[in-house]
Design an enzyme around this catalytic site. Structure first.
Site, mmCIF file in Angstrom:
data_model
loop_
_atom_site.group_PDB
_atom_site.id
_atom_site.type_symbol
_atom_site.label_atom_id
_atom_site.label_comp_id
_atom_site.label_asym_id
_atom_site.label_seq_id
_atom_site.Cartn_x
_atom_site.Cartn_y
_atom_site.Cartn_z
ATOM 1 N N LYS A 22 0.918 -1.230 -0.103
ATOM 2 C CA LYS A 22 0.012 0.012 -0.039
ATOM 3 C C LYS A 22 0.849 1.292 0.111
ATOM 4 C CE LYS A 22 -1.514 1.359 3.998
ATOM 5 N NZ LYS A 22 -1.412 3.023 4.467
ATOM 6 N N ASN A 23 2.031 1.193 0.819
ATOM 7 C CA ASN A 23 2.764 2.414 1.092
ATOM 8 C C ASN A 23 3.705 2.691 -0.015
ATOM 9 O OD1 ASN A 23 1.115 2.965 3.196
ATOM 10 N ND2 ASN A 23 2.746 2.602 4.735
ATOM 11 N N ARG A 96 -4.316 10.556 5.049
ATOM 12 C CA ARG A 96 -3.415 11.514 5.313
ATOM 13 C C ARG A 96 -2.506 11.545 4.291
ATOM 14 N NH1 ARG A 96 -1.996 13.112 9.211
ATOM 15 N NH2 ARG A 96 0.270 13.626 8.363
ATOM 16 N N CYS A 120 -3.844 12.597 13.780
ATOM 17 C CA CYS A 120 -4.440 11.081 13.558
ATOM 18 C C CYS A 120 -4.156 10.456 14.966
ATOM 19 C CB CYS A 120 -3.894 10.552 12.291
ATOM 20 S SG CYS A 120 -2.520 9.455 12.765
ATOM 21 N N ARG A 125 1.510 14.629 13.428
ATOM 22 C CA ARG A 125 1.912 14.058 12.071
ATOM 23 C C ARG A 125 1.736 15.251 11.014
ATOM 24 N NH1 ARG A 125 -0.317 8.481 10.148
ATOM 25 N NH2 ARG A 125 1.264 8.706 8.932
ATOM 26 N N ASP A 313 5.777 0.482 12.055
ATOM 27 C CA ASP A 313 4.409 -0.141 11.437
ATOM 28 C C ASP A 313 4.211 -1.496 11.910
ATOM 29 O OD1 ASP A 313 4.170 1.689 8.286
ATOM 30 O OD2 ASP A 313 3.859 2.207 10.409
ATOM 31 N N ARG A 405 -7.911 -0.563 5.465
ATOM 32 C CA ARG A 405 -7.174 0.310 4.859
ATOM 33 C C ARG A 405 -5.978 -0.300 4.341
ATOM 34 N NH1 ARG A 405 -6.334 5.620 7.878
ATOM 35 N NH2 ARG A 405 -5.081 5.959 5.772
HETATM 36 C C1 EPZ Z 1 4.736 6.978 6.370
HETATM 37 O O1 EPZ Z 1 3.894 7.890 7.028
HETATM 38 C C2 EPZ Z 1 3.842 5.989 6.201
HETATM 39 N N1 EPZ Z 1 2.782 5.960 5.420
HETATM 40 C C3 EPZ Z 1 3.565 5.319 7.859
HETATM 41 O O2 EPZ Z 1 2.640 3.967 7.780
HETATM 42 C C4 EPZ Z 1 4.589 5.074 8.570
HETATM 43 O O3 EPZ Z 1 4.217 4.710 9.927
HETATM 44 C C5 EPZ Z 1 5.671 6.086 8.426
HETATM 45 O O4 EPZ Z 1 5.910 6.630 7.297
HETATM 46 C C6 EPZ Z 1 6.948 5.957 9.449
HETATM 47 O O5 EPZ Z 1 7.424 4.843 8.717
HETATM 48 C C7 EPZ Z 1 2.771 6.080 4.242
HETATM 49 O O6 EPZ Z 1 3.864 5.692 3.616
HETATM 50 C C8 EPZ Z 1 1.615 6.366 3.286
HETATM 51 P P1 EPZ Z 1 6.900 10.194 8.436
HETATM 52 P P2 EPZ Z 1 4.656 9.271 6.961
HETATM 53 O O7 EPZ Z 1 6.741 11.670 7.558
HETATM 54 O O8 EPZ Z 1 5.513 9.641 5.823
HETATM 55 C C9 EPZ Z 1 7.346 13.733 11.678
HETATM 56 C C10 EPZ Z 1 0.825 2.761 8.048
HETATM 57 O O9 EPZ Z 1 0.431 2.081 8.946
HETATM 58 N N2 EPZ Z 1 7.355 14.577 10.409
HETATM 59 O O10 EPZ Z 1 7.895 9.415 8.167
HETATM 60 O O11 EPZ Z 1 3.416 10.325 7.332
HETATM 61 C C11 EPZ Z 1 6.219 12.744 12.017
HETATM 62 O O12 EPZ Z 1 5.353 13.544 13.013
HETATM 63 C C12 EPZ Z 1 1.238 4.151 8.051
HETATM 64 O O13 EPZ Z 1 1.101 2.083 6.848
HETATM 65 C C13 EPZ Z 1 7.332 15.913 10.969
HETATM 66 O O14 EPZ Z 1 7.506 16.430 12.076
HETATM 67 O O15 EPZ Z 1 5.517 9.429 8.355
HETATM 68 C C14 EPZ Z 1 6.899 11.607 12.633
HETATM 69 O O16 EPZ Z 1 7.074 11.886 14.010
HETATM 70 C C15 EPZ Z 1 1.046 4.932 9.441
HETATM 71 N N3 EPZ Z 1 7.102 16.874 10.026
HETATM 72 C C16 EPZ Z 1 8.158 11.375 11.870
HETATM 73 O O17 EPZ Z 1 8.279 12.648 11.136
HETATM 74 C C17 EPZ Z 1 6.952 16.341 8.646
HETATM 75 O O18 EPZ Z 1 6.639 17.286 7.708
HETATM 76 C C18 EPZ Z 1 8.053 10.160 10.642
HETATM 77 O O19 EPZ Z 1 6.679 10.529 9.967
HETATM 78 C C19 EPZ Z 1 6.688 15.068 8.328
HETATM 79 C C20 EPZ Z 1 6.812 14.027 9.396
#
Ligand code: EPZ
Length: 438
Positions: A22-23, A96, A120, A125, A313, A405
């Protein structure tokens, strides 16, 4: 609202086929916005987030064909005319990852209006790093009424321009969003402190097949030489490493013997290594992991880290296993600030878990008993399914739309391995194979 009813106690035996990731599919579908030619993606998982993305792209004016079964889980996306480069709140609030259209839209159309995703269940996030990177690429960004509006600068020929981008934090979709935007920027972009997840590499493979010039995807430094235009391409999505990891833990937890096939074990090194620490035995082939759960499980501490570390995850699923391992496991969630919602539901089933901030102490070896439990997010619901597979009696899991999802036909796959599982309530509407426009 659908529920899953699971009677625990059966060891899982047999072979399960893992679906596409999915991702990886979500950013690859967004990448189709970068060209006016058709992009064909194969091995698309039949999950709710893909349907949401189809609606999102169609609402912008893209033609999206999406077919499963005979159509080999394939989508064809033609973004010739993008009348409305927008992502509305009613779609973004359900997924998101819709923010992945921000970079492609501003790069291709010169403008984008995308709803801020809001928080969320697992954390705030924010998307501040996406926005900061786009500004470095020359986008003009305003935020009002809960939307981000991004436009290119007429003073700079209405094109993004290459830049040096250093991510303050490692962000998966932030890396993907800006990678897509940089492919059509004028000049070179160098991004450092990038996410190294396999899904980033898969997206880069598609983009290069579309005519982009990307080097270093999958490492922390990615270089992009911008081009004028991208063309169509055909690409097969990588297997879902989190679905594979979930079934590997299911086999270990139930004391079963399962071949987890159509997966890429090289994407699961940290997970497999940790499971070996707990006593799980595996036989690894190029696209298959055989899991033999005939050993007693031993406790092992675990910290979630960005790839190639243990994936966040998989944290909830690992916690379910830790409740049955002899000894105490310390679990640290280092990526998200609120990703232990499954813990209280596991405690209601008899687990002994104490949560303090981002650390959870799991005292294992506690028999689980069935209960009526509530899924709160995608991976928490997977954790409850795993616990129900070893709980005494019949567990009822509510709000399984979270599960739908990201897991394709999970009850059929588990049933084929010998689990006693059934879905009650409205069945997740399966889409007709015929192409459709929203
Ligand atoms: C991706 O989310 C995945 N989703 C998530 O999978 C996964 O848990 C996550 O990466 C971490 O591996 C998809 O790929 C669609 P991040 P993402 O930006 O990109 C902070 C699932 O279960 N951050 O890597 O949204 C954030 O708050 C989902 O399939 C900022 O501060 O995660 C977090 O603490 C859930 N500012 C950390 O970085 C930003 O602009 C990592 O988040 C962006 C992120």
């Amino acid at each position: 609202m659908d529920k899953l009813v699971i009677r625990g106690g059966n060891p899982l035996l047999g072979t399960v086929r893992i679906s596409g990731a999915k991702n990886a599919a979500l950013p690859c579908m967004a990448a189709a916005l970068l060209t006016d030619e058709p992009v064909i993606l194969e091995n698309i998982p039949q999950v709710r987030d893909i349907e949401t993305t189809r609606k999102l792209l169609a609402a912008m004016g893209a033609e999206v064909e999406l077919g499963y079964g005979r159509a080999q889980h394939r989508t064809t996306i033609s973004a010739r005319l993008l009348a409305a480069p927008e992502a509305s709140y009613d779609l973004v609030k359900t997924m998101r990852a819709s923010t992945l259209v921000l970079g492609p839209l501003v790069a291709r159309c010169g403008r984008a209006r995308v709803s801020l995703p809001g928080g969320c269940a697992i954390g705030a996030r924010p998307i501040d790093l996406h926005i900061k990177g786009l500004e470095l690429l020359g986008a003009i960004i305003t935020q009002e009424h809960g939307y981000v509006e991004a436009t290119t600068d007429p003073q700079k020929g209405n094109r993004l321009h290459g830049a040096e981008i250093v991510f303050d934090k490692i962000t998966v979709t932030g890396t993907e969003d800006l990678l897509m935007a940089a492919t059509l920027a004028v000049g070179e972009t160098v991004m450092t402190n990038c996410a190294r997840e396999p899904e980033v590499g898969d997206l880069a493979m598609l983009l290069n097949a579309m005519g982009a010039h990307i080097e270093g995807a999958g490492t922390s430094t990615i270089r992009v030489q911008g081009v004028e235009k991208l063309h169509g391409a055909r690409h097969r999505i990588i297997p879902d490493r989190i679905e594979a990891g979930t079934f590997i833990i299911a086999a270990a937890l139930t004391g079963g013997d399962v071949n987890v096939t159509c997966c890429d074990p090289t994407h699961l090194t940290a997970v497999i290594q940790k499971l070996h620490e707990t006593g799980v035995k595996t036989v690894i082939k190029s696209d298959c992991v055989r899991v033999m759960g005939d050993q007693a499980l031993k406790a092992a501490d675990m910290n979630t880290e960005e790839y190639p570390g243990f994936p966040t995850d998989m944290q909830a699923q690992y916690m379910a296993l830790a409740t049955q391992a002899e000894g105490t496991s310390m679990i640290s969630e280092n990526i998200f600030e609120n990703r232990f919602m499954h813990a209280q539901e596991l405690v209601r089933m008899g687990a002994n878990i104490k949560v303090e901030g981002r650390r959870a102490t799991v005292r294992g070896g506690t028999p689980l008993s069935s209960a009526a439990v509530l899924a709160s997010d995608l991976r928490a619901s997977a954790s409850l399914v795993l616990a129900a597979l070893v709980a005494d009696g019949e567990t009822i899991i509510d709000r399984v739309y979270h599960l739908d999802r990201g897991y394709e036909n999970i009850e059929e796959k588990l049933k084929s391995l010998g689990a006693e599982i059934r879905r009650v309530g409205n069945i997740f509407p399966k889409r007709a194979a015929a192409p459709s426009r929203a």
